[in-house]
Design a protein around this motif. Structure first.
Motif: not given
Length: 385
Positions: A23-29, A320-321, A376-385
Motif C-alpha cells: 500500500f505505501p508503494r502504491m500511494i508513493i507511486t 519500506l516504500i 508515512y513509511a515508518l507508520t507502515k513498518v509492521g506491514g503484512e503480518s
C-alpha cells in the motif's frame, strides 16, 4: 441484507489493502506520478530531473540494500546504519591519508573499511542479541551515541593530510572534498551524456567524459546537459544486489532467513539463531560501509561529525516504500523503493521552487515532503503480518 454484506466485504477489502506492505508503494507511486505531471506542466527540464533521480538512486541504493540482511535475520530495519557509515568514512579517510587516488583509491577505501565494518558489525550484532524485541529503538540510540562519540574522535585521530585537516588547530574538517582523489569516478566512467545546443537544437552524445570536461569545453549558456546515464555506477549497484540475491539463495542465506522468519522453529531444527542474527547485522554494517564510500564519490565530498546522524531514516523509508516490512525484504523492494524515494525528493524541490519562488518556502516544502514520506513509511513498518 445483501447490501449490508456487500458493504462489509468492501470495508474488509479496503482494510486488507491498507494494511498490506504494497500500500505505501502504491500511494508513493501515485504521488510521484503527480509530481512528474506537475514538473512537465510547469515547463521544467524533465529529462534533467529524471537524470538526477537516476544518479541519486545509484548514490543511495547500496545503503538501502544494507537493510535486507538485517530484516531477513530478524533484527528488523537497521537503524544503527551510522555505525557502518562511520567505518566506511574511516576507511575512506585512511585511503586519502595514504595518498591513494583514482579507482585504486576507491578500491583501497573499500578494502580498508571492510575489517572495521566486520568488527563493528559483530559487536553490534552481539549487543542486539541481548536486547531482543527492542532492536529498532536500541539500534537508533546506539547510532546516535556512536556518531556523537566519533564527533570527538574526528578531532583527535592522528590524520595529517592538509586536504583533510583544519588549517589551524587539530581535527578534521566538517566536509572533505574528494576532487583529485576519486570524486565521480563511478558516475563518469563509461557514462553517456546527452547535450543539446540551445541555438540549433542539435544533440551531442559524449561517452566516458567527466563533468569537468563538460565545464571546460561546453559553455553552459550555449549547451544544455539533458540526460546522463552513469553506467558503471548502476552496474555496481546491480552487481551488489546480485551478490546479495546469490547469498539469499545459498544454504547460509536460507538458514539466516529461517532464523529471522521463525526463531523457535529454526531453533527446534538445530539452527543457531543468535549466530545468524550476528551474521545479518554484520552484513548490513559491511554494506553500509561500502555504501557510504559509493555515496561520497558520487557526491564529491565526505561529510563527518553530525552528518551520519539521521542517515538510517531515508534508507529505512526507501525499503519500506518499496514494499518491505519489518520481517520481510527482497532485492526488488530495494530497487523500487530507492528509485521512488530519491526520485520524489529530486523532482519535488524544483516543482516547489516553481510554485513558490519567494524566500526559502520551497526548501521548507521539500523538507515537509521528505519527512512526510519517511513518517508515512515508518507508520507502515509492521506491514503484512
Amino acid at each position: 441484507m445483501e447490501i449490508n454484506r456487500e458493504r462489509i466485504t468492501l470495508g474488509d477489502r479496503w482494510k486488507k489493502l491498507a494494511s498490506s506492505s504494497t500500500f505505501p508503494r502504491m500511494i508513493i507511486t501515485l504521488f510521484f506520478g503527480l509530481v512528474c505531471i506537475m514538473a512537465i506542466a510547469q515547463g521544467l527540464q524533465f529529462p534533467q530531473l529524471m537524470s538526477s533521480s537516476l544518479g541519486r538512486f545509484g548514490m543511495n541504493a547500496i545503503l538501502v540494500l544494507a537493510m535486507v540482511p538485517a530484516i531477513q535475520s530478524g533484527i528488523g530495519p537497521n537503524f544503527g546504519l551510522p555505525l557502518g557509515i562511520i567505518t566506511g568514512l574511516l576507511g575512506a579517510l585512511i585511503s586519502v591519508q595514504l595518498g591513494f587516488t583514482g579507482i585504486f583509491g576507491f578500491a583501497a577505501a573499500q578494502a580498508i573499511a571492510l575489517p572495521f565494518s566486520i568488527g563493528v558489525g559483530i559487536l553490534f550484532g552481539m549487543m542486539l542479541n541481548r536486547v531482543k524485541g527492542s532492536e529498532m529503538i536500541v539500534s537508533t540510540y546506539t547510532g546516535f551515541a556512536v556518531v556523537s562519540l566519533m564527533s570527538i574522535g574526528w578531532i583527535f585521530l592522528p590524520f595529517t593530510d592538509a586536504r583533510m585537516k583544519w588549517p589551524l588547530g587539530p581535527g578534521l574538517r566538517n566536509v572533505i572534498s574528494l576532487d583529485g582523489v576519486y570524486a565521480g569516478i563511478l558516475n563518469d566512467a563509461f557514462s553517456l551524456k546527452f547535450l543539446t545546443e540551445k541555438a540549433s537544437g542539435k544533440m551531442i552524445v559524449l561517452f566516458n567524459q567527466t563533468e569537468s570536461y563538460l565545464t571546460q569545453n561546453y559553455d553552459s549558456t550555449l549547451y544544455v546537459n539533458n540526460f546522463n546515464i552513469p553506467f558503471l555506477l548502476i552496474a555496481v549497484v546491480f552487481f551488489a544486489c546480485y551478490l546479495m540475491w546469490l547469498f539469499t539463495k545459498s544454504r547460509t542465506g536460507m538458514m539466516l532467513k529461517a532464523a529471522g522468519d521463525n526463531p523457535r522453529f529454526a531453533k527446534a531444527n538445530g539452527i543457531n539463531v543468535d549466530k545468524y542474527r550476528v551474521l545479518g547485522t554484520t552484513l548490513s554494517t559491511v554494506l553500509a560501509g561500502a555504501g557510504i564510500i559509493v555515496f561520497s564519490q558520487s557526491y564529491g565530498f565526505m561529510q563527518l561529525y553530525q552528518a551520519p546522524l539521521m542517515a538510517a531514516f531515508p534508507a529505512v523509508a526507501a525499503i519500506l516504500i518499496g514494499g518491505a516490512s519489518a520481517k520481510h525484504a527482497k532485492i526488488s523492494h530495494v530497487l523500487i523503493g530507492a528509485f521512488l524515494f530519491q526520485g520524489l525528493l529530486t523532482i519535488s524541490l524544483p516543482v516547489a521552487n516553481a510554485m513558490y519562488p519567494e524566500g526559502n518556502l520551497s526548501e521548507i516544502l521539500r523538507m515537509i515532503v521528505q519527512n512526510g514520506v519517511i513518517l508515512y513509511a515508518l507508520t507502515k513498518v509492521g506491514g503484512e503480518s
